[in-house]
Design a protein around this motif. Structure first.
Motif, PDB file in Angstrom:
ATOM      1  N   ARG A  34      63.132  24.154 -48.991  1.00 36.05           N
ATOM      2  CA  ARG A  34      62.156  25.254 -49.036  1.00 36.05           C
ATOM      3  C   ARG A  34      61.020  24.817 -49.961  1.00 36.05           C
ATOM      4  NH1 ARG A  34      66.494  26.382 -52.146  1.00 36.05           N
ATOM      5  NH2 ARG A  34      66.139  26.858 -54.364  1.00 36.05           N
ATOM      6  N   GLU A  78      59.122  33.465 -49.975  1.00 34.02           N
ATOM      7  CA  GLU A  78      59.987  32.935 -48.926  1.00 34.02           C
ATOM      8  C   GLU A  78      59.284  32.935 -47.575  1.00 34.02           C
ATOM      9  OE1 GLU A  78      64.355  33.955 -46.914  1.00 34.02           O
ATOM     10  OE2 GLU A  78      63.840  34.751 -48.885  1.00 34.02           O
ATOM     11  N   SER A  87      56.670  30.203 -47.578  1.00 31.85           N
ATOM     12  CA  SER A  87      57.336  28.907 -47.433  1.00 31.85           C
ATOM     13  C   SER A  87      57.694  28.652 -45.979  1.00 31.85           C
ATOM     14  CB  SER A  87      58.600  28.861 -48.297  1.00 31.85           C
ATOM     15  OG  SER A  87      59.354  27.705 -48.036  1.00 31.85           O
ATOM     16  N   ALA A  88      58.231  29.662 -45.301  1.00 34.22           N
ATOM     17  CA  ALA A  88      58.631  29.514 -43.900  1.00 34.22           C
ATOM     18  C   ALA A  88      57.449  29.203 -43.004  1.00 34.22           C
ATOM     19  CB  ALA A  88      59.333  30.780 -43.430  1.00 34.22           C
ATOM     20  N   LEU A  92      55.721  25.256 -44.769  1.00 32.47           N
ATOM     21  CA  LEU A  92      56.466  24.005 -44.688  1.00 32.47           C
ATOM     22  C   LEU A  92      56.393  23.380 -43.295  1.00 32.47           C
ATOM     23  CD1 LEU A  92      58.191  21.901 -46.060  1.00 32.47           C
ATOM     24  CD2 LEU A  92      60.197  23.340 -45.671  1.00 32.47           C
TER      25      LEU A  92
END
Length: 274
Positions: free
Chosen positions: A197, A203, A206-207, A210
């Motif tokens: 991550r 979160e 990040s999803a 990345l």
């Protein structure tokens, strides 16, 4: 083709990569030639020397021109030299994904190198991508965002050993997504498909970020490609590139020996608890 001291340089692409001809690494290299090789390595990031057939000791000596060979704690070692790690894909598995070596360690090793012993008759090429060029092509606002972002990785070196099956991640290590190279000061992206991550963003962010960064860094715009014959020697800058061993050769042979090198001025740091 450019003549440089006792050897010639044949560039592999407009950004990175070069083949060095006219140099026998089974012989001792004078310091002037060694210094020019180090400059070429900084400039081209991936150097290929065809038909060298280096013994384990000569392989270590060749890598020592560029960095300090590193004693990997979990790698299987060659009986004649503990700094050389033999691989055969039937036992170790194939590295058919974009990756950077040594991400369990802080800092990761700076140099990776291979001498090929057996290769398939067709296929089995390797790609490298220029992570610094990929960074250069990002917008300035995006670069500013990434300056405070890190990527999280498994910190257990045993999970990176030949043929190992990764267990649960008990501790992690973080690396900056933007790395300033210790030798050149040039900034580049620094991430691998093994990232768990991103840290420093939510979160959900990040999803989204990345996968985009992984796709961007592996764009054909930044890549070079080499095929192999037995005896070929290649080394690359593990802090400025990432690589992909193409799995298109079925059950054909692939055996090689590896030597890695760490930057001598920076001691390793232990990963944090996950």
């Amino acid at each position: 083709m450019t003549t440089s001291l006792a050897y010639e340089i044949r560039r592999a692409g407009p950004r990175i990569g070069a083949e060095i001809t006219g140099l026998d690494l089974n012989r001792d290299i004078d310091e002037a030639t060694a210094e020019q090789l180090r400059k070429d390595f900084r400039d081209y990031k991936v150097l290929v020397f065809r038909g060298q057939h280096l013994t384990p000791d000569r392989h270590v000596a060749a890598v020592s021109i560029f960095g300090q060979p590193f004693d990997h704690p979990t790698a299987i070692k060659d009986p004649s030299n503990p700094l050389v790690y033999p691989y055969r894909v039937e036992q170790s598995g194939k590295a058919s994904h974009w990756h950077i070596g040594g991400l369990w360690r802080t800092p990761p090793f700076q140099i990776e190198s291979l001498v090929y012993h057996e290769v398939a008759e067709l296929g089995g090429h390797t790609l490298w991508a220029d992570l610094q060029a990929a960074y250069d092509d990002l917008s300035e606002p995006f670069r500013q965002l990434l300056a405070s972002v890190t990527a999280v990785y498994d910190a257990n070196p045993e999970h990176y050993a030949q043929g190992s099956k990764k267990g649960a991640v008990a501790r992690t290590v973080e690396h900056p997504v933007v790395l300033e190279h210790p030798d050149t000061g040039r900034k580049g992206l620094f991430l691998s498909t093994g990232a768990l991550r991103l840290a420093g963003v939510s979160e959900a962010e990040s999803a989204a970020l990345l996968p985009y960064l992984l796709r961007h860094a592996s764009s054909p715009n930044y890549t070079i490609r080499f095929g192999w014959n037995p005896g070929d020697f290649v080394l690359w800058d593990n802090l400025a590139t990432w690589h992909y061993a193409i799995d298109d050769y079925g059950d054909g042979p692939r055996a090689y020996q590896k030597v890695i090198a760490a930057h001598p001025e920076t001691p390793p740091r232990v990963g944090s608890t996950g």
